[in-house]
Scaffold this motif. Structure first.
Motif, mmCIF file in Angstrom:
data_model
loop_
_atom_site.group_PDB
_atom_site.id
_atom_site.type_symbol
_atom_site.label_atom_id
_atom_site.label_comp_id
_atom_site.label_asym_id
_atom_site.label_seq_id
_atom_site.Cartn_x
_atom_site.Cartn_y
_atom_site.Cartn_z
ATOM 1 N N LEU A 134 37.995 41.259 47.248
ATOM 2 C CA LEU A 134 39.344 41.226 46.674
ATOM 3 C C LEU A 134 39.276 41.007 45.167
ATOM 4 O O LEU A 134 40.004 41.653 44.406
ATOM 5 N N GLY A 135 38.384 40.136 44.731
ATOM 6 C CA GLY A 135 38.230 39.884 43.304
ATOM 7 C C GLY A 135 37.761 41.111 42.539
ATOM 8 O O GLY A 135 38.201 41.357 41.412
ATOM 9 N N ILE A 136 36.881 41.889 43.149
ATOM 10 C CA ILE A 136 36.395 43.108 42.508
ATOM 11 C C ILE A 136 37.526 44.129 42.405
ATOM 12 O O ILE A 136 37.670 44.808 41.388
ATOM 13 N N MET A 137 38.347 44.201 43.429
ATOM 14 C CA MET A 137 39.416 45.207 43.473
ATOM 15 C C MET A 137 40.647 44.837 42.640
ATOM 16 O O MET A 137 41.255 45.711 42.028
ATOM 17 N N ILE A 138 41.028 43.562 42.633
ATOM 18 C CA ILE A 138 42.358 43.191 42.143
ATOM 19 C C ILE A 138 42.560 43.470 40.656
ATOM 20 O O ILE A 138 43.646 43.868 40.252
ATOM 21 N N ASP A 139 41.540 43.276 39.824
ATOM 22 C CA ASP A 139 41.741 43.524 38.391
ATOM 23 C C ASP A 139 42.006 44.999 38.121
ATOM 24 O O ASP A 139 42.835 45.344 37.274
ATOM 25 N N ASP A 140 41.354 45.881 38.879
ATOM 26 C CA ASP A 140 41.588 47.313 38.688
ATOM 27 C C ASP A 140 42.942 47.748 39.251
ATOM 28 O O ASP A 140 43.574 48.642 38.709
#
Length: 160
Positions: A134-140
């Protein structure tokens, strides 16, 4: 500590997708190459009805949480630069309901990359505090929403 080489991680379907069909293995600017690799897929998705396009975006986000989290875990590095599935989904968010035209694709590419690289609040804040897939995805995702908002305002004001 240096990141493990992206070239070692192409032999499993999770890694293949997380690395954007191999685009994330680019030695320089893998996020930019990942976003470029998302364009042909967008050009296919863009002809779906809006509800189907949105469904694909939601499903690829959910899949991305798994893919990015698993690839990151397998590599032992949080958010390895070669993991670019998040760029795919972020770009597809950027392009929601925009005309399929090279000028919009270029504008979407530039704006999405700008927000993904600069990481204004809350993008940078989330990037530092949310972990795992989720952390990898959320900023994008948020970078895509910012770019989408700007492009939709431009489209609505000047082209509707």
């Amino acid at each position: 500590m240096t990141e493990p080489s992206a070239r070692r991680w192409h032999n499993h379907w999770v890694h293949f997708l997380a690395f954007g069909f191999g685009s994330g293995a680019a030695p320089k600017a893998p996020g930019t190459f990942g976003t470029l690799a998302a364009i042909p897929v967008f050009l296919l998705l863009a002809y779906l009805p809006l509800w189907a396009y949105l469904m694909v975006v939601v499903l690829t986000f959910a899949l991305g949480v798994y893919l990015c989290g698993q690839a990151s875990k397998d590599m032992g590095v949080h958010d390895h630069g070669g993991i670019v599935w998040d760029e795919f989904v972020g770009f597809w968010i950027t392009m929601i309901a925009l005309p399929v035209h090279w000028a919009w694709v270029i504008a979407g590419f530039v704006l999405f990359r700008f927000f993904d690289i600069i990481k204004p609040w809350p993008i940078g804040w989330l990037d530092k505090r949310v972990h795992g897939g989720l952390g990898i995805m959320i900023d994008d995702v948020i970078a895509g929403i910012f770019a989408l908002a700007i492009l939709q305002v431009v489209y609505q004001v000047f082209f509707s």
